[in-house]
Every structure is written in structure tokens, then in C-alpha cells.
Design a protein around this motif. Sequence first.
Motif, PDB file in Angstrom:
ATOM      1  N   PHE A 185       0.727 -36.213 -15.688  1.00  0.00           N
ATOM      2  CA  PHE A 185       1.691 -35.378 -14.985  1.00  0.00           C
ATOM      3  C   PHE A 185       2.107 -34.182 -15.836  1.00  0.00           C
ATOM      4  O   PHE A 185       2.192 -33.058 -15.348  1.00  0.00           O
ATOM      5  CB  PHE A 185       2.923 -36.195 -14.590  1.00  0.00           C
ATOM      6  N   LEU A 186       2.368 -34.409 -17.119  1.00  0.00           N
ATOM      7  CA  LEU A 186       2.790 -33.317 -17.995  1.00  0.00           C
ATOM      8  C   LEU A 186       1.678 -32.303 -18.237  1.00  0.00           C
ATOM      9  O   LEU A 186       1.947 -31.099 -18.316  1.00  0.00           O
ATOM     10  CB  LEU A 186       3.315 -33.875 -19.317  1.00  0.00           C
ATOM     11  N   VAL A 187       0.436 -32.763 -18.321  1.00  0.00           N
ATOM     12  CA  VAL A 187      -0.690 -31.832 -18.454  1.00  0.00           C
ATOM     13  C   VAL A 187      -0.816 -30.980 -17.201  1.00  0.00           C
ATOM     14  O   VAL A 187      -1.006 -29.760 -17.261  1.00  0.00           O
ATOM     15  CB  VAL A 187      -2.000 -32.593 -18.759  1.00  0.00           C
ATOM     16  N   GLY A 188      -0.704 -31.610 -16.031  1.00  0.00           N
ATOM     17  CA  GLY A 188      -0.753 -30.859 -14.786  1.00  0.00           C
ATOM     18  C   GLY A 188       0.392 -29.876 -14.660  1.00  0.00           C
ATOM     19  O   GLY A 188       0.199 -28.730 -14.231  1.00  0.00           O
ATOM     20  N   LEU A 189       1.580 -30.301 -15.036  1.00  0.00           N
ATOM     21  CA  LEU A 189       2.735 -29.418 -14.991  1.00  0.00           C
ATOM     22  C   LEU A 189       2.563 -28.243 -15.942  1.00  0.00           C
ATOM     23  O   LEU A 189       2.869 -27.093 -15.589  1.00  0.00           O
ATOM     24  CB  LEU A 189       4.008 -30.194 -15.339  1.00  0.00           C
ATOM     25  N   ALA A 190       2.051 -28.502 -17.135  1.00  0.00           N
ATOM     26  CA  ALA A 190       1.834 -27.427 -18.106  1.00  0.00           C
ATOM     27  C   ALA A 190       0.801 -26.421 -17.594  1.00  0.00           C
ATOM     28  O   ALA A 190       1.005 -25.203 -17.708  1.00  0.00           O
ATOM     29  CB  ALA A 190       1.380 -28.008 -19.442  1.00  0.00           C
ATOM     30  N   LEU A 191      -0.296 -26.897 -17.013  1.00  0.00           N
ATOM     31  CA  LEU A 191      -1.295 -25.989 -16.452  1.00  0.00           C
ATOM     32  C   LEU A 191      -0.703 -25.150 -15.331  1.00  0.00           C
ATOM     33  O   LEU A 191      -0.950 -23.947 -15.240  1.00  0.00           O
ATOM     34  CB  LEU A 191      -2.489 -26.774 -15.926  1.00  0.00           C
ATOM     35  N   PHE A 192       0.077 -25.774 -14.469  1.00  0.00           N
ATOM     36  CA  PHE A 192       0.686 -25.052 -13.354  1.00  0.00           C
ATOM     37  C   PHE A 192       1.663 -23.990 -13.846  1.00  0.00           C
ATOM     38  O   PHE A 192       1.634 -22.842 -13.395  1.00  0.00           O
ATOM     39  CB  PHE A 192       1.399 -26.030 -12.417  1.00  0.00           C
ATOM     40  N   VAL A 193       2.512 -24.358 -14.791  1.00  0.00           N
ATOM     41  CA  VAL A 193       3.506 -23.415 -15.307  1.00  0.00           C
ATOM     42  C   VAL A 193       2.838 -22.264 -16.056  1.00  0.00           C
ATOM     43  O   VAL A 193       3.218 -21.097 -15.880  1.00  0.00           O
ATOM     44  CB  VAL A 193       4.530 -24.151 -16.205  1.00  0.00           C
ATOM     45  N   VAL A 194       1.839 -22.558 -16.869  1.00  0.00           N
ATOM     46  CA  VAL A 194       1.150 -21.499 -17.606  1.00  0.00           C
ATOM     47  C   VAL A 194       0.409 -20.578 -16.644  1.00  0.00           C
ATOM     48  O   VAL A 194       0.456 -19.350 -16.777  1.00  0.00           O
ATOM     49  CB  VAL A 194       0.182 -22.097 -18.662  1.00  0.00           C
ATOM     50  N   GLY A 195      -0.265 -21.141 -15.659  1.00  0.00           N
ATOM     51  CA  GLY A 195      -1.008 -20.319 -14.706  1.00  0.00           C
ATOM     52  C   GLY A 195      -0.115 -19.416 -13.884  1.00  0.00           C
ATOM     53  O   GLY A 195      -0.341 -18.206 -13.782  1.00  0.00           O
ATOM     54  N   THR A 196       0.934 -19.970 -13.286  1.00  0.00           N
ATOM     55  CA  THR A 196       1.821 -19.155 -12.445  1.00  0.00           C
ATOM     56  C   THR A 196       2.692 -18.229 -13.284  1.00  0.00           C
ATOM     57  O   THR A 196       2.905 -17.076 -12.911  1.00  0.00           O
ATOM     58  CB  THR A 196       2.705 -20.043 -11.562  1.00  0.00           C
ATOM     59  N   THR A 234       2.086 -16.928 -16.300  1.00  0.00           N
ATOM     60  CA  THR A 234       1.300 -15.835 -16.854  1.00  0.00           C
ATOM     61  C   THR A 234       0.933 -14.821 -15.781  1.00  0.00           C
ATOM     62  O   THR A 234       0.933 -13.616 -16.027  1.00  0.00           O
ATOM     63  CB  THR A 234       0.027 -16.381 -17.526  1.00  0.00           C
ATOM     64  N   GLU A 235       0.633 -15.307 -14.584  1.00  0.00           N
ATOM     65  CA  GLU A 235       0.305 -14.378 -13.508  1.00  0.00           C
ATOM     66  C   GLU A 235       1.522 -13.523 -13.132  1.00  0.00           C
ATOM     67  O   GLU A 235       1.398 -12.313 -12.951  1.00  0.00           O
ATOM     68  CB  GLU A 235      -0.190 -15.143 -12.286  1.00  0.00           C
ATOM     69  N   LEU A 236       2.688 -14.131 -13.045  1.00  0.00           N
ATOM     70  CA  LEU A 236       3.893 -13.364 -12.710  1.00  0.00           C
ATOM     71  C   LEU A 236       4.245 -12.365 -13.811  1.00  0.00           C
ATOM     72  O   LEU A 236       4.553 -11.205 -13.524  1.00  0.00           O
ATOM     73  CB  LEU A 236       5.069 -14.311 -12.457  1.00  0.00           C
ATOM     74  N   VAL A 237       4.205 -12.807 -15.051  1.00  0.00           N
ATOM     75  CA  VAL A 237       4.531 -11.912 -16.165  1.00  0.00           C
ATOM     76  C   VAL A 237       3.479 -10.820 -16.311  1.00  0.00           C
ATOM     77  O   VAL A 237       3.810  -9.655 -16.560  1.00  0.00           O
ATOM     78  CB  VAL A 237       4.684 -12.720 -17.475  1.00  0.00           C
ATOM     79  N   GLY A 238       2.215 -11.170 -16.132  1.00  0.00           N
ATOM     80  CA  GLY A 238       1.152 -10.177 -16.240  1.00  0.00           C
ATOM     81  C   GLY A 238       1.268  -9.090 -15.193  1.00  0.00           C
ATOM     82  O   GLY A 238       1.099  -7.905 -15.487  1.00  0.00           O
ATOM     83  N   HIS A 239       1.590  -9.481 -13.960  1.00  0.00           N
ATOM     84  CA  HIS A 239       1.768  -8.475 -12.910  1.00  0.00           C
ATOM     85  C   HIS A 239       3.028  -7.642 -13.138  1.00  0.00           C
ATOM     86  O   HIS A 239       3.060  -6.457 -12.808  1.00  0.00           O
ATOM     87  CB  HIS A 239       1.817  -9.130 -11.534  1.00  0.00           C
ATOM     88  N   TRP A 281     -11.030 -11.180 -12.741  1.00  0.00           N
ATOM     89  CA  TRP A 281     -11.361 -12.432 -13.399  1.00  0.00           C
ATOM     90  C   TRP A 281     -10.110 -13.124 -13.929  1.00  0.00           C
ATOM     91  O   TRP A 281     -10.039 -14.353 -13.953  1.00  0.00           O
ATOM     92  CB  TRP A 281     -12.389 -12.224 -14.511  1.00  0.00           C
ATOM     93  N   GLU A 282      -9.108 -12.348 -14.342  1.00  0.00           N
ATOM     94  CA  GLU A 282      -7.860 -12.955 -14.810  1.00  0.00           C
ATOM     95  C   GLU A 282      -7.078 -13.537 -13.643  1.00  0.00           C
ATOM     96  O   GLU A 282      -6.489 -14.618 -13.760  1.00  0.00           O
ATOM     97  CB  GLU A 282      -7.015 -11.928 -15.554  1.00  0.00           C
ATOM     98  N   ASN A 283      -7.060 -12.836 -12.526  1.00  0.00           N
ATOM     99  CA  ASN A 283      -6.397 -13.385 -11.336  1.00  0.00           C
ATOM    100  C   ASN A 283      -7.044 -14.695 -10.909  1.00  0.00           C
ATOM    101  O   ASN A 283      -6.350 -15.665 -10.571  1.00  0.00           O
ATOM    102  CB  ASN A 283      -6.448 -12.385 -10.181  1.00  0.00           C
ATOM    103  N   THR A 284      -8.374 -14.722 -10.927  1.00  0.00           N
ATOM    104  CA  THR A 284      -9.091 -15.935 -10.536  1.00  0.00           C
ATOM    105  C   THR A 284      -8.817 -17.071 -11.505  1.00  0.00           C
ATOM    106  O   THR A 284      -8.587 -18.213 -11.091  1.00  0.00           O
ATOM    107  CB  THR A 284     -10.604 -15.651 -10.477  1.00  0.00           C
ATOM    108  N   LEU A 285      -8.830 -16.786 -12.795  1.00  0.00           N
ATOM    109  CA  LEU A 285      -8.571 -17.811 -13.807  1.00  0.00           C
ATOM    110  C   LEU A 285      -7.166 -18.386 -13.673  1.00  0.00           C
ATOM    111  O   LEU A 285      -6.978 -19.610 -13.684  1.00  0.00           O
ATOM    112  CB  LEU A 285      -8.767 -17.222 -15.207  1.00  0.00           C
ATOM    113  N   LEU A 286      -6.178 -17.528 -13.538  1.00  0.00           N
ATOM    114  CA  LEU A 286      -4.793 -18.002 -13.452  1.00  0.00           C
ATOM    115  C   LEU A 286      -4.533 -18.748 -12.147  1.00  0.00           C
ATOM    116  O   LEU A 286      -3.804 -19.747 -12.122  1.00  0.00           O
ATOM    117  CB  LEU A 286      -3.841 -16.819 -13.612  1.00  0.00           C
TER     118      LEU A 286
END
Length: 75
Positions: free
Chosen positions: A17-28, A30-35, A44-49
Motif C-alpha cells: 500500500f505504501l509503495v503504491g501510495l508513494a508512486l501515486f503521490v510522486v506521479g501526480t 510531479t506532474e502538477l508541479v512540473g506544469h 514522454w514526461e507526461n506519459t511517464l508521470l
Amino acid sequence: MAHYGGRNYSKLTKTGFLVGLALFVVGTGTELVGHALFGSLPQWENTLLFAMALVGFAIGFASPFVFGIIMPLTE
């Protein structure tokens, strides 16, 4: 609950659960901060995130069911 076969299902459930939560938080996150900082990101970054967020959600949602409910019942 007895532990059969040396598996610690509660630890697997929490870790999954914590690994999944960490992946979700990092992906979303980073996408919000990057935009917000850079405007448009390369495709490719949008697809990765986006993939990180989906995989993190799937792992975080499925892990408690698989390791917390299904696996202990099958032994």
C-alpha cells in the motif's frame, strides 16, 4: 493469525500500500508541479508521470485485497 510458509501478510499489505501510495503521490505531484513551473512538459514526461500515477493507484488499491484478504484465505 498464524503465519504459514514464512510469509508475513500484514507487512506485505502495508508495504504494498505504501509503495503504491508513494508512486501515486510522486506521479501526480510531479506532474502538477512540473506544469505549474514549466508550463508544458514533453510528451514522454507526461506519459511517464501518468503511468506512475495509474500503477501506483492500482498497486495501492489491490495490495490490501490480495495480501490482506485473498492470500491468507488460500492457505
